[in-house]
Design an enzyme around this catalytic site. Structure first.
Site, PDB file in Angstrom:
ATOM      1  N   TYR A 155     -12.613  24.879 -48.913  1.00 22.19           N
ATOM      2  CA  TYR A 155     -13.350  26.114 -49.257  1.00 22.19           C
ATOM      3  C   TYR A 155     -14.367  26.450 -48.163  1.00 22.19           C
ATOM      4  O   TYR A 155     -14.678  27.612 -47.942  1.00 22.19           O
ATOM      5  CB  TYR A 155     -14.001  25.971 -50.637  1.00 22.19           C
ATOM      6  N   LYS A 162     -20.716  31.586 -50.926  1.00 25.26           N
ATOM      7  CA  LYS A 162     -20.901  31.724 -52.386  1.00 25.26           C
ATOM      8  C   LYS A 162     -22.271  31.180 -52.811  1.00 25.26           C
ATOM      9  O   LYS A 162     -22.890  31.710 -53.746  1.00 25.26           O
ATOM     10  CB  LYS A 162     -19.778  31.026 -53.151  1.00 25.26           C
TER      11      LYS A 162
HETATM   12  O1  0WD Z   1      -9.400  31.504 -57.624  1.00 22.96           O
HETATM   13  C1  0WD Z   1      -9.816  32.636 -57.425  1.00 22.96           C
HETATM   14  N1  0WD Z   1      -8.976  33.641 -57.204  1.00 22.96           N
HETATM   15  C2  0WD Z   1     -11.282  32.891 -57.470  1.00 22.96           C
HETATM   16  C3  0WD Z   1     -11.803  34.041 -56.920  1.00 22.96           C
HETATM   17  C4  0WD Z   1     -12.143  31.862 -58.087  1.00 22.96           C
HETATM   18  C5  0WD Z   1     -13.546  32.218 -58.095  1.00 22.96           C
HETATM   19  C6  0WD Z   1     -14.013  33.366 -57.518  1.00 22.96           C
HETATM   20  N2  0WD Z   1     -13.148  34.259 -56.936  1.00 22.96           N
HETATM   21  C7  0WD Z   1     -13.711  35.470 -56.340  1.00 22.96           C
HETATM   22  C8  0WD Z   1     -13.319  35.782 -54.917  1.00 22.96           C
HETATM   23  O2  0WD Z   1     -14.015  34.983 -53.980  1.00 22.96           O
HETATM   24  C9  0WD Z   1     -13.730  37.239 -54.839  1.00 22.96           C
HETATM   25  O3  0WD Z   1     -15.132  37.345 -54.657  1.00 22.96           O
HETATM   26  O4  0WD Z   1     -13.303  36.594 -57.066  1.00 22.96           O
HETATM   27  C10 0WD Z   1     -13.388  37.745 -56.241  1.00 22.96           C
HETATM   28  C11 0WD Z   1     -12.088  38.525 -56.367  1.00 22.96           C
HETATM   29  O5  0WD Z   1     -11.046  37.807 -55.757  1.00 22.96           O
HETATM   30  P1  0WD Z   1      -9.535  37.742 -56.278  1.00 22.96           P
HETATM   31  O6  0WD Z   1      -9.353  38.575 -57.464  1.00 22.96           O
HETATM   32  O7  0WD Z   1      -9.181  36.310 -56.300  1.00 22.96           O
HETATM   33  O8  0WD Z   1      -8.745  38.321 -55.014  1.00 22.96           O
HETATM   34  P2  0WD Z   1      -7.977  39.682 -54.623  1.00 22.96           P
HETATM   35  O9  0WD Z   1      -7.141  40.172 -55.732  1.00 22.96           O
HETATM   36  O10 0WD Z   1      -7.285  39.398 -53.314  1.00 22.96           O
HETATM   37  O11 0WD Z   1      -9.165  40.691 -54.382  1.00 22.96           O
HETATM   38  C12 0WD Z   1     -10.156  40.515 -53.394  1.00 22.96           C
HETATM   39  C13 0WD Z   1     -10.249  41.805 -52.620  1.00 22.96           C
HETATM   40  C14 0WD Z   1      -9.403  41.987 -51.381  1.00 22.96           C
HETATM   41  O12 0WD Z   1      -8.165  41.711 -51.410  1.00 22.96           O
HETATM   42  P3  0WD Z   1      -7.588  40.914 -50.073  1.00 22.96           P
HETATM   43  O13 0WD Z   1      -6.361  40.313 -50.622  1.00 22.96           O
HETATM   44  O14 0WD Z   1      -7.395  41.929 -49.035  1.00 22.96           O
HETATM   45  O15 0WD Z   1      -8.615  39.840 -49.690  1.00 22.96           O
HETATM   46  O16 0WD Z   1     -11.473  41.990 -51.955  1.00 22.96           O
HETATM   47  C15 0WD Z   1     -11.305  43.172 -51.207  1.00 22.96           C
HETATM   48  C16 0WD Z   1      -9.835  43.388 -51.023  1.00 22.96           C
HETATM   49  O17 0WD Z   1      -9.358  44.403 -51.859  1.00 22.96           O
HETATM   50  N3  0WD Z   1     -11.916  43.115 -49.898  1.00 22.96           N
HETATM   51  C17 0WD Z   1     -12.654  44.115 -49.426  1.00 22.96           C
HETATM   52  N4  0WD Z   1     -13.033  45.281 -49.983  1.00 22.96           N
HETATM   53  C18 0WD Z   1     -13.784  46.095 -49.245  1.00 22.96           C
HETATM   54  N5  0WD Z   1     -14.170  45.822 -47.996  1.00 22.96           N
HETATM   55  C19 0WD Z   1     -13.014  43.744 -48.128  1.00 22.96           C
HETATM   56  C20 0WD Z   1     -13.798  44.667 -47.396  1.00 22.96           C
HETATM   57  N6  0WD Z   1     -14.182  44.437 -46.139  1.00 22.96           N
HETATM   58  N7  0WD Z   1     -12.478  42.525 -47.856  1.00 22.96           N
HETATM   59  C21 0WD Z   1     -11.819  42.145 -48.948  1.00 22.96           C
END
Ligand code: 0WD
Length: 254
Positions: A155, A162
């Site tokens: 991580y 975080k």
């Molecule tokens: O296990 C997990 N999936 C966990 C996620 C466990 C605990 C926390 N999280 C957190 C993540 O760190 C994040 O903060 O939850 C949040 C949402 O993440 P998610 O639902 O797991 O991931 P996803 O569906 O990929 O959404 C995150 C999105 C991005 O998608 P991509 O795949 O491109 O990383 O964040 C957005 C983007 O849509 N994103 C941005 N939006 C605007 N500007 C940017 C940016 N520069 N970069 C990423």
């Protein structure tokens, strides 16, 4: 009617129908909220538009948190469409995949700065932008992970980010509390999403949680959504500055 009737919210971070933000969006709309979504660039536009239509959500356009002009445009659109905001969800994080593997000590300056800007500063930036729109108070929610508290394999710099995000929740809660704005985080257990697929050995982390968490399983975006609903609704009106674990209880044993 519902718990969120009359409430208007902006939800950032729906990339597809497996996103945690999508679980939160559905839970809010089910309870009567009106929401706006954004997408990051043309590639995600095609995915987000049909999802928005499914929920009758407004689409506030392209949002890249590293581009202040795109944030100006999104908040101008939200102000024009809703007039005010009652809640905001920040479900955004990014780090170079190459550095979510191996040793933290190898983190580069450029990726450290980019990870902090997208995953930490953006929450403070949008809180500031939301402040004038939350005229009746409001609820802000971000997403964090246990890697902020304890070292989790691979991580790395995201764990450091975080930890800073969780500290931001506390500082923002103080700054915005007098206006009736609450600021909280959900620390979600691992869920297979697009962002998670960048983390080394993620399947192993999922299995480890299934074996060790008190509930003996992982959580779903819908479960995070339902807990998010509590933090975004008036049910949690006495709660701010909190990091709430939605992780099948893993943090009590991990
Ligand atoms: O296990 C997990 N999936 C966990 C996620 C466990 C605990 C926390 N999280 C957190 C993540 O760190 C994040 O903060 O939850 C949040 C949402 O993440 P998610 O639902 O797991 O991931 P996803 O569906 O990929 O959404 C995150 C999105 C991005 O998608 P991509 O795949 O491109 O990383 O964040 C957005 C983007 O849509 N994103 C941005 N939006 C605007 N500007 C940017 C940016 N520069 N970069 C990423």
């Amino acid at each position: 009617q519902g718990l969120m009737a009359g409430k208007r919210g902006l939800i950032l971070g729906v990339a597809n129908n497996r996103s945690i933000a999508w679980g939160i969006a559905k839970a809010c709309v089910d309870q009567g909220a009106e929401i706006a979504l954004t997408y990051q660039g043309e590639a995600f536009k095609k995915r987000v538009e049909p999802l928005a239509a499914e929920l009758g959500a407004h689409v506030s356009g392209h949002c890249d948190v590293t581009d202040p002009a795109s944030l100006d445009a999104v908040f101008a659109d939200v102000a024009a469409h809703f007039g005010k905001l009652d809640f905001l969800v920040h479900a955004i994080a990014f780090s170079d995949k190459e550095e979510l593997d191996g040793r933290y000590v190898e983190t580069t300056r450029a990726n450290f700065q980019r990870t902090m800007e997208i995953s930490v500063f953006s929450f403070t930036d949008i809180a500031k932008r939301a402040e004038p729109l939350m005229t009746d108070g409001g609820s802000l929610l971000t997403l964090t992970y246990y890697g902020a508290e304890k070292v989790m394999p691979h991580y790395n710099v995201m764990g450091v980010a975080k930890a800073a995000l969780e500290a931001s929740v506390r500082y923002l809660a103080v700054d915005l509390g007098a206006r009736g704005m609450r600021v909280n985080a959900i620390s979600a257990g691992p869920i297979k999403t697009l962002a998670a697929s960048g983390i080394g050995d993620f399947r192993y982390i999922l299995k480890w949680n299934e074996y060790n968490a008190p509930l003996k399983r992982t959580v779903t975006p819908e479960e995070v959504g339902d807990s998010g609903l509590y933090l975004l609704s008036d049910l949690s009106r006495g709660v701010t500055g909190e990091v709430h674990h939605v992780d099948s209880g893993y943090h009590v044993v991990g």
